[in-house]
Design a protein around this motif. Structure first.
Motif, PDB file in Angstrom:
ATOM      1  N   LEU A 140       0.824  -1.213   0.000  1.00 12.50           N
ATOM      2  CA  LEU A 140       0.000   0.000   0.000  1.00 12.50           C
ATOM      3  C   LEU A 140       0.859   1.265   0.000  1.00 12.50           C
ATOM      4  O   LEU A 140       0.509   2.256  -0.646  1.00 12.50           O
ATOM      5  N   ALA A 141       1.981   1.233   0.719  1.00 13.69           N
ATOM      6  CA  ALA A 141       2.897   2.383   0.702  1.00 13.69           C
ATOM      7  C   ALA A 141       3.392   2.624  -0.720  1.00 13.69           C
ATOM      8  O   ALA A 141       3.443   3.773  -1.192  1.00 13.69           O
ATOM      9  N   GLY A 142       3.740   1.552  -1.425  1.00 15.00           N
ATOM     10  CA  GLY A 142       4.162   1.687  -2.814  1.00 15.00           C
ATOM     11  C   GLY A 142       3.044   2.192  -3.705  1.00 15.00           C
ATOM     12  O   GLY A 142       3.250   3.029  -4.595  1.00 15.00           O
ATOM     13  N   PHE A 143       1.832   1.705  -3.472  1.00 16.88           N
ATOM     14  CA  PHE A 143       0.665   2.137  -4.233  1.00 16.88           C
ATOM     15  C   PHE A 143       0.465   3.649  -4.092  1.00 16.88           C
ATOM     16  O   PHE A 143       0.311   4.365  -5.076  1.00 16.88           O
ATOM     17  N   TRP A 144       0.494   4.136  -2.843  1.00 19.25           N
ATOM     18  CA  TRP A 144       0.261   5.561  -2.612  1.00 19.25           C
ATOM     19  C   TRP A 144       1.432   6.410  -3.114  1.00 19.25           C
ATOM     20  O   TRP A 144       1.226   7.525  -3.598  1.00 19.25           O
ATOM     21  N   PHE A 145       2.638   5.872  -3.046  1.00 15.61           N
ATOM     22  CA  PHE A 145       3.795   6.566  -3.630  1.00 15.61           C
ATOM     23  C   PHE A 145       3.564   6.761  -5.127  1.00 15.61           C
ATOM     24  O   PHE A 145       3.739   7.864  -5.654  1.00 15.61           O
TER      25      PHE A 145
END
Length: 193
Positions: A140-145
């Motif tokens: 999810l962190a990668g998604f939002w990045f």
């Protein structure tokens, strides 16, 4: 942050509740599958270094965390391409679903055995539930990045992560996929050092 044309059908509250419920359901299913809640060592580390082979995939983050962040980049691109009229939050739910399914499959006896036979991970026993939950959160962190950054920044970051993991642990998302799908003996020998 990129926001598609459509407004979507789910409110932010419903998206949050659904996302949390999917992550909790994944944890419950993993526990029912017999996965250990935390590392058998009895403690939790924020980071597992490359030389701690037994702790890999047991704590909050390790070198494979970079692969899960890249999953988020890829899922954002996939949903942006396929579901342009849905909201970014709905795309995130799709990404959580895919990553959760992967965590369940990855921790099945079949995939654990596949890792053991086809890769250098001869002693791999699967993820702890803690690690699997954090793998979803790292995705999810990668998604939002990816949602907030220009495409070129995301692509450069993904390449950097792949090269960094390759340098440090002789493995990365690309090699992981190759070795699971079509193992190459030369890669296995090289990874073994």
């Amino acid at each position: 942050m990129y926001q598609p044309e459509g407004t979507g059908r789910l409110t932010k509250t419903k998206i949050w509740i659904t996302g949390i419920a999917m992550i909790l359901a994944t944890a419950v299913i993993l526990l029912a599958m017999g996965r250990i809640p935390i590392c058998e060592c009895g403690y939790v580390k924020l980071w597992t270094p490359a030389d701690d082979i037994s702790g890999s995939s047991q704590h909050i983050a390790d070198w494979y965390t970079l692969s899960h962040i890249i999953h988020g980049f890829l899922f954002f691109a996939l949903f942006r391409f396929l579901l342009r009229r849905r909201s970014t939050g709905e795309w995130a739910l799709g990404a959580i679903f895919i990553e959760a399914v992967w965590e369940l499959v990855e921790n099945s006896p079949w995939i654990i055995d596949r890792y053991r036979e086809a890769t250098i991970a001869a002693g791999y026993t699967g993820d702890s539930v803690l690690n699997s939950v954090f793998d979803i959160l790292w995705m999810l962190a990668g998604f939002w990045f990816a949602a907030k950054m220009p495409v070129w920044v995301t692509v450069v970051t993904a390449i950097f992560f792949e090269l960094l993991a390759l340098y440090v642990i002789r493995d990365n998302l690309t090699l992981n996929v190759i070795m699971l799908v079509y193992p190459v003996e030369a890669i296995k020998v090289w990874q073994g050092g």
